[in-house]
Design a protein around this motif. Structure first.
Motif, PDB file in Angstrom:
ATOM      1  N   GLY A  84       0.947  -1.393   0.190  1.00  0.00           N
ATOM      2  CA  GLY A  84      -0.026   0.415   0.337  1.00  0.00           C
ATOM      3  C   GLY A  84       0.778   1.024  -0.270  1.00  0.00           C
TER       4      GLY A  84
ATOM      5  N   ALA B   4       1.136   4.009  -2.813  1.00  0.00           N
ATOM      6  CA  ALA B   4       0.332   5.479  -2.189  1.00  0.00           C
ATOM      7  C   ALA B   4       1.652   6.249  -3.182  1.00  0.00           C
ATOM      8  CB  ALA B   4       0.788   5.566  -1.027  1.00  0.00           C
TER       9      ALA B   4
ATOM     10  N   THR C  58       2.613   5.996  -7.324  1.00  0.00           N
ATOM     11  CA  THR C  58       0.736   6.943  -8.140  1.00  0.00           C
ATOM     12  C   THR C  58      -0.030   8.010  -7.364  1.00  0.00           C
ATOM     13  OG1 THR C  58      -0.911   5.438  -6.795  1.00  0.00           O
ATOM     14  CG2 THR C  58      -0.553   4.273  -9.063  1.00  0.00           C
TER      15      THR C  58
ATOM     16  N   ARG D  87      -2.231   7.942  -5.180  1.00  0.00           N
ATOM     17  CA  ARG D  87      -4.166   7.892  -5.032  1.00  0.00           C
ATOM     18  C   ARG D  87      -4.212   7.063  -3.513  1.00  0.00           C
ATOM     19  NH1 ARG D  87      -6.535   4.194  -9.338  1.00  0.00           N
ATOM     20  NH2 ARG D  87      -8.521   5.077  -7.967  1.00  0.00           N
ATOM     21  N   PRO D  88      -5.057   8.087  -2.582  1.00  0.00           N
ATOM     22  CA  PRO D  88      -5.172   8.087  -1.542  1.00  0.00           C
ATOM     23  C   PRO D  88      -5.464   6.887  -0.851  1.00  0.00           C
ATOM     24  CG  PRO D  88      -7.138   9.475  -2.690  1.00  0.00           C
ATOM     25  CD  PRO D  88      -6.418   9.600  -3.810  1.00  0.00           C
ATOM     26  N   VAL D  89      -5.786   5.953  -2.214  1.00  0.00           N
ATOM     27  CA  VAL D  89      -7.167   4.028  -1.928  1.00  0.00           C
ATOM     28  C   VAL D  89      -5.930   3.785  -1.344  1.00  0.00           C
ATOM     29  CG1 VAL D  89      -6.851   3.831  -4.287  1.00  0.00           C
ATOM     30  CG2 VAL D  89      -8.457   2.549  -2.489  1.00  0.00           C
ATOM     31  N   TRP D  90      -4.794   4.096  -1.862  1.00  0.00           N
ATOM     32  CA  TRP D  90      -3.392   2.434  -1.490  1.00  0.00           C
ATOM     33  C   TRP D  90      -2.710   3.443  -0.119  1.00  0.00           C
ATOM     34  CZ3 TRP D  90      -3.606  -1.140  -3.629  1.00  0.00           C
ATOM     35  CH2 TRP D  90      -4.049  -1.034  -5.580  1.00  0.00           C
ATOM     36  N   ARG D  91      -3.138   4.954   0.462  1.00  0.00           N
ATOM     37  CA  ARG D  91      -2.555   4.779   1.080  1.00  0.00           C
ATOM     38  C   ARG D  91      -3.558   4.509   2.680  1.00  0.00           C
ATOM     39  NH1 ARG D  91      -2.237  11.380   1.236  1.00  0.00           N
ATOM     40  NH2 ARG D  91      -2.910  11.004  -0.606  1.00  0.00           N
ATOM     41  N   ALA D  92      -4.726   4.199   2.700  1.00  0.00           N
ATOM     42  CA  ALA D  92      -6.076   3.594   3.278  1.00  0.00           C
ATOM     43  C   ALA D  92      -5.361   1.908   2.931  1.00  0.00           C
ATOM     44  CB  ALA D  92      -7.229   3.476   2.731  1.00  0.00           C
ATOM     45  N   VAL D  93      -4.833   1.451   2.283  1.00  0.00           N
ATOM     46  CA  VAL D  93      -4.549  -0.330   1.888  1.00  0.00           C
ATOM     47  C   VAL D  93      -3.378  -0.340   3.533  1.00  0.00           C
ATOM     48  CG1 VAL D  93      -3.362  -1.835   1.250  1.00  0.00           C
ATOM     49  CG2 VAL D  93      -5.598  -0.574   0.029  1.00  0.00           C
TER      50      VAL D  93
END
Length: 65
Positions: free
Chosen positions: A26, A30, A33, A35-41
């Motif tokens: 993640g 993050a 890319t 992208r915030p979704v990878w920070r959440a992962v």
């Protein structure tokens, strides 16, 4: 430590390693890319890792009968 506790501790440590892998993947994605979704992962991976450590300590101290 009984066989039940040994198996439970091993499963908890597998959860720890899965959490580490999830956090690393993640964080890497993050960074790559943005992208915030990878920070959440990555955060979920950290939580999984923490839960695994809690379970491992619980089982190692005799939490399972």
């Amino acid at each position: 430590m009984s066989d039940t506790n040994t198996i439970a501790v091993r499963r908890a440590l597998l959860l720890v390693f899965a959490g580490i892998a999830l956090a690393v993947v993640g964080a890497s994605l993050a960074t790559a890319t943005g992208r915030p979704v990878w920070r959440a992962v990555s955060v979920v991976g950290g939580l999984v890792q923490a839960a695994g450590w809690v379970l491992a300590v619980h089982y190692r101290r005799g939490g399972v009968s």
